[in-house]
Design an enzyme around this catalytic site. Structure first.
Site, PDB file in Angstrom:
ATOM      1  N   HIS A 129      -4.983   6.768   7.532  1.00 29.87           N
ATOM      2  CA  HIS A 129      -4.563   5.639   6.676  1.00 29.87           C
ATOM      3  C   HIS A 129      -3.169   5.758   6.228  1.00 29.87           C
ATOM      4  CE1 HIS A 129      -8.508   4.823   3.949  1.00 29.87           C
ATOM      5  NE2 HIS A 129      -8.729   5.804   5.027  1.00 29.87           N
TER       6      HIS A 129
ATOM      7  N   HIS B 242      -4.535  10.896   5.277  1.00 36.09           N
ATOM      8  CA  HIS B 242      -3.320  10.144   6.115  1.00 36.09           C
ATOM      9  C   HIS B 242      -2.580  11.050   6.731  1.00 36.09           C
ATOM     10  CE1 HIS B 242      -0.922  13.490   3.635  1.00 36.09           C
ATOM     11  NE2 HIS B 242      -1.171  12.549   2.594  1.00 36.09           N
TER      12      HIS B 242
ATOM     13  N   GLU C 149       1.133   5.359   0.631  1.00 37.58           N
ATOM     14  CA  GLU C 149       0.406   6.856   0.612  1.00 37.58           C
ATOM     15  C   GLU C 149       1.004   7.940  -0.281  1.00 37.58           C
ATOM     16  OE1 GLU C 149      -3.086   7.563   2.341  1.00 37.58           O
ATOM     17  OE2 GLU C 149      -2.718   5.437   3.291  1.00 37.58           O
TER      18      GLU C 149
ATOM     19  N   ASP D 210       0.766  -1.064   0.131  1.00 32.74           N
ATOM     20  CA  ASP D 210       0.244   0.290  -0.023  1.00 32.74           C
ATOM     21  C   ASP D 210       1.031   1.160  -0.161  1.00 32.74           C
ATOM     22  OD1 ASP D 210      -2.993   0.935  -0.176  1.00 32.74           O
ATOM     23  OD2 ASP D 210      -1.758   2.222   2.113  1.00 32.74           O
TER      24      ASP D 210
ATOM     25  N   ASP E  65      -2.003  -0.067   6.230  1.00 33.96           N
ATOM     26  CA  ASP E  65      -2.791  -0.735   5.796  1.00 33.96           C
ATOM     27  C   ASP E  65      -2.559  -2.362   4.405  1.00 33.96           C
ATOM     28  OD1 ASP E  65      -4.667   1.186   6.587  1.00 33.96           O
ATOM     29  OD2 ASP E  65      -4.631   2.626   4.703  1.00 33.96           O
TER      30      ASP E  65
END
Length: 239
Positions: free
Chosen positions: A152, A57, A9, A7, A157
């Site tokens: 997040h 985030h 950001e 994942d 995640d």
């Protein structure tokens, strides 16, 4: 099989307009077992995050200012993911950003370094058409706790997605099965419980009286069907 659950950001939604990767989180699985060989890195994007992305985030420009730039971590990331199958929720988004970062450095694209991609969002839509299939929704559906997820985060995640992926692909809702040590198991309070020996198996044969009663039932069935019932036929006659 080596799989990496990944994942990212980012500063915004579109790498074509200059948005950058600011965090990368990877969780390694080999033969569907978590290895603990994870990869996590914050990245200085050399620009501010858009307001909407920052609300998701929470990684401020100030926080990221002393983190390495992508060119400083590209080689180690490439080595880490090389040849692995990558599992991503909404894969085009993350791959688009990572490919763009590699291209900026005149490197082969991120996508060319991996063995293949599994998009869990595509899988979820096929399994649950018409329903919400965000990571949070899938956690709720499979009973996976994400209560500690207020913002997040790429590594968090990825860890949640790894559990969701295993649940989606085997019907197992958690990592409660210990594949590593088969000598013991864990009790509800976390204590290790020794395996109990298997009990002796007893085989009880039918008595003469029971066999006679059974034969009487079969004879009655034979009369009703005006011939031999299937239970009275020899195996060779059944084939």
């Amino acid at each position: 099989m080596r799989q990496i659950v990944l994942d990212t950001e980012t500063t915004g939604l579109n790498p074509r307009t200059g948005d950058r990767v600011i965090e990368i989180g990877c969780v390694e699985m080999i033969d569907r077992r978590l290895t603990g060989n994870n990869y996590h890195q914050y990245v200085n994007p050399e620009r501010d995050s858009e307001e909407g992305a920052l609300a998701v985030h929470g990684l401020t420009t100030e926080f990221l200012s002393d983190k390495p730039k992508f060119r400083q971590i590209a080689a180690e990331l490439k080595e880490y993911i090389n040849g692995a199958e990558v599992i991503i929720h909404n894969a085009p988004f993350d791959l688009g950003f990572l490919d763009a970062e590699f291209k900026r450095l005149d490197m082969e694209t991120f996508s060319s370094e991996i063995e293949g991609v599994i998009d869990t969002l595509v899988q979820a839509k096929e399994m649950y058409p018409g329903k919400r299939n965000s990571l949070d929704a899938l956690c709720d559906r499979y009973g996976i706790s994400n209560a500690h997820r207020t913002l997040h985060g790429a590594l968090l995640d990825s860890e949640l997605l790894a559990e969701v992926y295993l649940a989606m692909t085997r019907g197992q809702n958690s990592f409660s099965i210990d594949f590593g040590n088969t000598d013991d198991r864990q009790g509800e309070n976390g204590a290790r419980l020794p395996l109990a020996p298997l009990a002796e198996i007893f085989i009880r044969l039918a008595s003469v009286e029971e066999l006679e009663l059974h034969e009487g039932v079969l004879t009655t069935i034979d009369k009703e069907v005006r011939g031999l019932s299937v239970w009275h036929k020899l195996p060779a006659e059944i084939e």
